[in-house]
Design a protein around this motif. Structure first.
Motif, PDB file in Angstrom:
ATOM      1  N   LEU A 175       0.913  -1.177   0.077  1.00 36.49           N
ATOM      2  CA  LEU A 175      -0.121  -0.111  -0.037  1.00 36.49           C
ATOM      3  C   LEU A 175       1.021   1.123   0.064  1.00 36.49           C
ATOM      4  CD1 LEU A 175      -3.015  -0.923   2.535  1.00 36.49           C
ATOM      5  CD2 LEU A 175      -2.577  -1.162   0.044  1.00 36.49           C
ATOM      6  N   LYS A 176       0.390   2.416  -0.770  1.00 38.86           N
ATOM      7  CA  LYS A 176       1.056   3.457  -0.705  1.00 38.86           C
ATOM      8  C   LYS A 176       0.529   4.258   0.630  1.00 38.86           C
ATOM      9  CE  LYS A 176       2.677   2.698  -4.757  1.00 38.86           C
ATOM     10  NZ  LYS A 176       4.032   2.412  -5.013  1.00 38.86           N
ATOM     11  N   ARG A 177       1.189   5.522   0.788  1.00 39.08           N
ATOM     12  CA  ARG A 177       1.043   6.339   2.038  1.00 39.08           C
ATOM     13  C   ARG A 177      -0.462   6.681   2.031  1.00 39.08           C
ATOM     14  NH1 ARG A 177       6.094   7.037   0.935  1.00 39.08           N
ATOM     15  NH2 ARG A 177       7.589   7.671   2.548  1.00 39.08           N
ATOM     16  N   LYS A 178      -0.820   7.255   0.787  1.00 39.79           N
ATOM     17  CA  LYS A 178      -2.529   7.703   0.801  1.00 39.79           C
ATOM     18  C   LYS A 178      -3.448   6.530   1.001  1.00 39.79           C
ATOM     19  CE  LYS A 178      -5.709  10.028  -2.158  1.00 39.79           C
ATOM     20  NZ  LYS A 178      -5.995  10.653  -3.728  1.00 39.79           N
ATOM     21  N   GLU A 179      -3.005   5.342   0.520  1.00 38.68           N
ATOM     22  CA  GLU A 179      -3.854   4.073   0.709  1.00 38.68           C
ATOM     23  C   GLU A 179      -3.796   3.627   2.275  1.00 38.68           C
ATOM     24  OE1 GLU A 179      -3.649   2.033  -3.440  1.00 38.68           O
ATOM     25  OE2 GLU A 179      -1.839   1.770  -2.260  1.00 38.68           O
ATOM     26  N   ILE A 180      -2.703   3.743   2.913  1.00 42.54           N
ATOM     27  CA  ILE A 180      -2.830   3.581   4.114  1.00 42.54           C
ATOM     28  C   ILE A 180      -3.535   4.394   5.028  1.00 42.54           C
ATOM     29  CG2 ILE A 180      -0.966   3.180   6.327  1.00 42.54           C
ATOM     30  CD1 ILE A 180       1.076   2.568   4.372  1.00 42.54           C
ATOM     31  N   GLU A 182      -6.132   6.006   4.177  1.00 42.18           N
ATOM     32  CA  GLU A 182      -7.524   5.561   4.072  1.00 42.18           C
ATOM     33  C   GLU A 182      -8.051   4.404   4.621  1.00 42.18           C
ATOM     34  OE1 GLU A 182      -7.925   5.240   0.060  1.00 42.18           O
ATOM     35  OE2 GLU A 182      -7.914   7.409  -0.554  1.00 42.18           O
ATOM     36  N   ALA A 183      -7.022   3.381   4.692  1.00 34.30           N
ATOM     37  CA  ALA A 183      -7.314   2.223   5.464  1.00 34.30           C
ATOM     38  C   ALA A 183      -7.254   2.320   7.119  1.00 34.30           C
ATOM     39  CB  ALA A 183      -6.254   1.348   5.100  1.00 34.30           C
TER      40      ALA A 183
END
Length: 227
Positions: A175-180, A182-183
């Motif tokens: 996962l990328k920072r943005k996805e992390i 959001e998660a």
């Protein structure tokens, strides 16, 4: 001198014929069978009980000779197996020796070297060849380095906060920072700060370096269990 009974196992006819000529050129060597597959090699060995087996690795399958060597060693522990192959890959070499073989040399080896390998095996004096010794030294060095890295990384992980550990796990899963963010339902800036803290603790410049090293040591599986 007592006759040495030999079984050949190789799926290539040209290689079998060459070995047959070498064996038949010496009075106290006796060829008792010539198998074309690992399956045949095990069957021949069980019935004829050779003193020595000259075994190819890749026959009906890429590791057929290694599987056959393992089976022969189980049923005939006194039979000496010499691998004659084209493979020099470390994993293949170590897999072969784990079956209990006594020697490992290239198919291109000269006649005299093959004969010496046969006699050495028959007399329980098979050498650790330079190419094998070098691979063993490299493997020990690799294991030592891996163990040192593992200990070092465990010390770092022990000092991570639960949030940092979760972020590391998600980074390692791709996962990328943005996805992390959001998660985890937090601000992107929070994740950036946690990644920055991870880099400082691991003493690395980029998250990619950390992820590659953690995944190379299979720490991700451990992290998944404890986080």
């Amino acid at each position: 001198m007592e006759t040495i009974q030999i079984l050949i196992a190789d799926d290539m006819e040209a290689h079998r014929r060459r070995l047959e000529r070498i064996i038949n050129s010496v009075g106290n060597l006796s060829l008792i069978g010539s198998a074309k597959s690992g399956y045949e090699a095990v069957a021949y060995a069980a019935i004829k009980k050779p003193d020595i087996v000259l075994m190819d690795i890749e026959m009906e399958s890429p590791m057929a000779g290694i599987k056959a060597a393992s089976e022969i060693n189980k049923i005939l522990p006194d039979t000496k197996i010499v691998m004659l192959t084209i493979h020099q890959d470390n994993n293949v070499v170590f897999a072969a020796f784990q079956t209990g073989i006594v020697d490992y040399l290239m198919k291109s080896a000269p006649k005299q070297e093959i004969l010496e390998a046969i006699y050495s095996a028959a007399n329980n004096q098979s050498p650790i060849r330079p190419i094998i010794a070098e691979k063993i030294r490299h493997e020990f060095a690799r294991i030592k380095k891996s163990e040192d890295q593992l200990t070092h990384f465990f010390k770092i992980i022990a000092n991570l906060t639960p949030s940092e550990l979760e972020v590391l796990k998600l980074l390692c899963s791709g996962l990328k920072r943005k996805e992390i963010a959001e998660a985890r339902a937090v601000e992107l800036e929070t994740i950036k700060k946690q990644v920055s803290s991870l880099l400082k603790k691991f003493n690395r410049n980029t998250a990619r370096e950390v992820v590659e090293e953690v995944n190379e040591l299979n720490l991700f599986d451990i992290i998944k269990e404890i986080s």
